[in-house]
Scaffold this motif. Structure first.
Motif, PDB file in Angstrom:
ATOM      1  N   GLU A 261       0.850  -1.211  -0.145  1.00 56.26           N
ATOM      2  CA  GLU A 261      -0.043  -0.121   0.260  1.00 56.26           C
ATOM      3  C   GLU A 261       1.176   1.309   0.310  1.00 56.26           C
ATOM      4  OE1 GLU A 261      -3.205   0.394   0.045  1.00 56.26           O
ATOM      5  OE2 GLU A 261      -3.341  -2.196  -0.704  1.00 56.26           O
ATOM      6  N   GLY A 262       2.074   1.385   0.576  1.00 60.78           N
ATOM      7  CA  GLY A 262       2.414   2.133   0.435  1.00 60.78           C
ATOM      8  C   GLY A 262       3.890   3.203  -0.493  1.00 60.78           C
ATOM      9  N   PRO A 263       3.908   3.342  -0.087  1.00 61.96           N
ATOM     10  CA  PRO A 263       5.187   4.635  -1.241  1.00 61.96           C
ATOM     11  C   PRO A 263       6.334   3.540  -1.274  1.00 61.96           C
ATOM     12  CG  PRO A 263       5.138   6.028   0.496  1.00 61.96           C
ATOM     13  CD  PRO A 263       4.593   4.693   0.536  1.00 61.96           C
ATOM     14  N   ALA A 264       6.516   3.421  -2.830  1.00 62.61           N
ATOM     15  CA  ALA A 264       7.360   2.192  -3.312  1.00 62.61           C
ATOM     16  C   ALA A 264       9.235   3.330  -2.594  1.00 62.61           C
ATOM     17  CB  ALA A 264       7.647   1.585  -4.536  1.00 62.61           C
ATOM     18  N   ALA A 265       9.107   4.484  -2.606  1.00 64.16           N
ATOM     19  CA  ALA A 265      10.552   4.633  -1.974  1.00 64.16           C
ATOM     20  C   ALA A 265      11.449   4.746  -0.947  1.00 64.16           C
ATOM     21  CB  ALA A 265      11.343   5.759  -2.992  1.00 64.16           C
ATOM     22  N   GLU A 266       9.600   5.489  -0.062  1.00 66.10           N
ATOM     23  CA  GLU A 266       9.863   5.243   1.257  1.00 66.10           C
ATOM     24  C   GLU A 266       9.906   3.775   2.328  1.00 66.10           C
ATOM     25  OE1 GLU A 266       8.422   7.498  -0.712  1.00 66.10           O
ATOM     26  OE2 GLU A 266       9.163   9.621  -0.108  1.00 66.10           O
ATOM     27  N   ILE A 267       9.345   2.980   1.398  1.00 71.08           N
ATOM     28  CA  ILE A 267       9.196   1.539   1.822  1.00 71.08           C
ATOM     29  C   ILE A 267      10.581   0.897   1.784  1.00 71.08           C
ATOM     30  CG2 ILE A 267       7.739  -0.817   1.543  1.00 71.08           C
ATOM     31  CD1 ILE A 267       6.423   1.573   3.001  1.00 71.08           C
ATOM     32  N   GLY A 268      10.971   1.507   0.351  1.00 67.60           N
ATOM     33  CA  GLY A 268      12.218   0.637   0.585  1.00 67.60           C
ATOM     34  C   GLY A 268      13.260   1.554   1.529  1.00 67.60           C
ATOM     35  N   GLN A 269      13.376   2.448   1.734  1.00 73.31           N
ATOM     36  CA  GLN A 269      14.706   2.747   2.529  1.00 73.31           C
ATOM     37  C   GLN A 269      13.478   2.540   4.009  1.00 73.31           C
ATOM     38  OE1 GLN A 269      13.006   7.197   2.930  1.00 73.31           O
ATOM     39  NE2 GLN A 269      14.444   7.446   1.162  1.00 73.31           N
ATOM     40  N   LEU A 270      12.725   1.788   4.287  1.00 67.88           N
ATOM     41  CA  LEU A 270      12.396   1.788   5.421  1.00 67.88           C
ATOM     42  C   LEU A 270      12.580   0.018   6.450  1.00 67.88           C
ATOM     43  CD1 LEU A 270      10.829   1.318   7.808  1.00 67.88           C
ATOM     44  CD2 LEU A 270       8.755   1.188   7.298  1.00 67.88           C
ATOM     45  N   MET A 271      12.823  -0.715   4.380  1.00 67.95           N
ATOM     46  CA  MET A 271      12.966  -1.636   4.859  1.00 67.95           C
ATOM     47  C   MET A 271      14.457  -1.550   4.829  1.00 67.95           C
ATOM     48  SD  MET A 271       9.996  -3.856   4.369  1.00 67.95           S
ATOM     49  CE  MET A 271      10.273  -5.036   3.789  1.00 67.95           C
ATOM     50  N   ALA A 272      14.897  -1.250   3.706  1.00 68.04           N
ATOM     51  CA  ALA A 272      17.153  -1.404   4.017  1.00 68.04           C
ATOM     52  C   ALA A 272      17.536  -0.837   5.226  1.00 68.04           C
ATOM     53  CB  ALA A 272      17.313   0.137   3.115  1.00 68.04           C
ATOM     54  N   ALA A 273      16.176  -0.263   6.075  1.00 69.78           N
ATOM     55  CA  ALA A 273      16.805   0.435   7.855  1.00 69.78           C
ATOM     56  C   ALA A 273      16.588  -0.637   8.667  1.00 69.78           C
ATOM     57  CB  ALA A 273      16.782   1.302   7.795  1.00 69.78           C
ATOM     58  N   LEU A 274      15.702  -1.774   8.379  1.00 67.87           N
ATOM     59  CA  LEU A 274      15.776  -2.929   9.318  1.00 67.87           C
ATOM     60  C   LEU A 274      15.879  -3.458   8.729  1.00 67.87           C
ATOM     61  CD1 LEU A 274      11.998  -1.686   9.628  1.00 67.87           C
ATOM     62  CD2 LEU A 274      13.872  -1.461  11.869  1.00 67.87           C
TER      63      LEU A 274
ATOM     64  N   GLU B 286      12.837   5.821  14.020  1.00 66.19           N
ATOM     65  CA  GLU B 286      14.777   5.930  14.863  1.00 66.19           C
ATOM     66  C   GLU B 286      15.715   5.590  14.080  1.00 66.19           C
ATOM     67  OE1 GLU B 286      14.681   3.371  18.268  1.00 66.19           O
ATOM     68  OE2 GLU B 286      12.929   4.697  19.312  1.00 66.19           O
ATOM     69  N   LYS B 287      15.516   4.618  13.167  1.00 65.17           N
ATOM     70  CA  LYS B 287      15.806   3.854  11.851  1.00 65.17           C
ATOM     71  C   LYS B 287      16.297   4.464  10.239  1.00 65.17           C
ATOM     72  CE  LYS B 287      17.093   0.393  14.696  1.00 65.17           C
ATOM     73  NZ  LYS B 287      18.432   0.585  15.546  1.00 65.17           N
ATOM     74  N   ALA B 288      14.735   4.866   9.965  1.00 66.88           N
ATOM     75  CA  ALA B 288      14.735   5.146   8.498  1.00 66.88           C
ATOM     76  C   ALA B 288      14.270   7.271   8.529  1.00 66.88           C
ATOM     77  CB  ALA B 288      13.438   4.598   8.163  1.00 66.88           C
ATOM     78  N   GLY B 289      14.159   7.421  10.072  1.00 68.87           N
ATOM     79  CA  GLY B 289      13.577   8.026   9.507  1.00 68.87           C
ATOM     80  C   GLY B 289      12.254   9.720   9.389  1.00 68.87           C
ATOM     81  N   GLU B 290      12.203  10.041  10.169  1.00 68.78           N
ATOM     82  CA  GLU B 290      10.817  11.089  10.419  1.00 68.78           C
ATOM     83  C   GLU B 290      10.525  11.514   9.027  1.00 68.78           C
ATOM     84  OE1 GLU B 290       7.238  11.905  12.108  1.00 68.78           O
ATOM     85  OE2 GLU B 290       9.377  11.252  13.395  1.00 68.78           O
ATOM     86  N   ASP B 291      11.332  11.505   8.049  1.00 67.86           N
ATOM     87  CA  ASP B 291      10.700  12.467   6.685  1.00 67.86           C
ATOM     88  C   ASP B 291      10.278  10.941   6.099  1.00 67.86           C
ATOM     89  OD1 ASP B 291      10.780  14.689   7.364  1.00 67.86           O
ATOM     90  OD2 ASP B 291      13.221  14.855   5.894  1.00 67.86           O
ATOM     91  N   THR B 292      10.637  10.097   5.728  1.00 65.68           N
ATOM     92  CA  THR B 292      10.734   8.717   5.327  1.00 65.68           C
ATOM     93  C   THR B 292       9.515   8.026   6.596  1.00 65.68           C
ATOM     94  OG1 THR B 292      12.765   8.115   5.243  1.00 65.68           O
ATOM     95  CG2 THR B 292      11.284   6.141   5.250  1.00 65.68           C
ATOM     96  N   MET B 293       9.067   8.216   7.271  1.00 62.73           N
ATOM     97  CA  MET B 293       7.791   7.599   7.985  1.00 62.73           C
ATOM     98  C   MET B 293       6.569   8.543   7.601  1.00 62.73           C
ATOM     99  SD  MET B 293       9.052   5.202   8.945  1.00 62.73           S
ATOM    100  CE  MET B 293       7.515   4.029   9.415  1.00 62.73           C
ATOM    101  N   GLY B 294       7.251   9.565   7.715  1.00 57.50           N
ATOM    102  CA  GLY B 294       5.546  11.020   7.739  1.00 57.50           C
ATOM    103  C   GLY B 294       5.073  10.254   6.498  1.00 57.50           C
ATOM    104  N   ALA B 295       5.734  10.518   5.564  1.00 53.30           N
ATOM    105  CA  ALA B 295       5.620   9.671   3.372  1.00 53.30           C
ATOM    106  C   ALA B 295       4.731   8.638   3.249  1.00 53.30           C
ATOM    107  CB  ALA B 295       6.580  10.115   2.737  1.00 53.30           C
ATOM    108  N   ILE B 296       5.392   8.036   4.094  1.00 51.47           N
ATOM    109  CA  ILE B 296       4.709   6.376   4.761  1.00 51.47           C
ATOM    110  C   ILE B 296       3.375   6.301   4.898  1.00 51.47           C
ATOM    111  CG2 ILE B 296       4.884   3.966   5.312  1.00 51.47           C
ATOM    112  CD1 ILE B 296       7.391   3.906   5.134  1.00 51.47           C
TER     113      ILE B 296
END
Length: 127
Positions: A33-46, A106-116
């Motif tokens: 459901e989420g935006p691909a770029a930001e989800i990719g950043q989240l997955m890479a951070a975890l 904490e891991k991917a950043g506020e901007d990334t999570m805010g966009a998701i």
């Protein structure tokens, strides 16, 4: 991933197996459901996130998920149905969601999570 699982267990009272399942269900939902770029950043951070998401990617929402889908309530409603079908209470779903997004910030950043959160209707009420 171990830190996330431990924090989810502490926040929600879930055992390790159910905590991993819940994380996997949420991650698989976000990937869908989420935006691909930001989800990719989240997955890479975890590290290990993709494996959990893949393990739960084919999970069904059970009766509640089916009802939510029939009522046009896909998205967050379907996610809730999947988590309840896995055995989580509404309070546990909220605890897991809040803790998971805190770790994400904490891991991917506020901007990334805010966009998701901003891209998925209704998600903000759980995080």
């Amino acid at each position: 991933m171990d830190e996330l699982i431990s924090r989810i267990m502490a926040a929600s009272g879930l055992d390790q197996s159910l905590a991993q399942k819940a994380i996997g269900i949420i991650l698989a939902f976000l990937q869908k459901e989420g935006p691909a770029a930001e989800i990719g950043q989240l997955m890479a951070a975890l590290p290990g996130a993709q494996e959990l998401a893949d393990a739960e990617g084919g999970a069904k929402g059970g009766l509640l998920g089916t009802i939510g889908g029939m009522m046009g309530g896909g998205g967050v409603m379907a996610l809730g149905g999947q988590l309840m079908g896995a055995g989580l209470s509404m309070g546990q779903i909220q605890s897991v969601s809040k803790e998971m997004f805190a770790v994400g910030r904490e891991k991917a950043g506020e901007d990334t999570m805010g966009a998701i959160v901003g891209a998925i209707p209704g998600l903000g009420q759980f995080v």
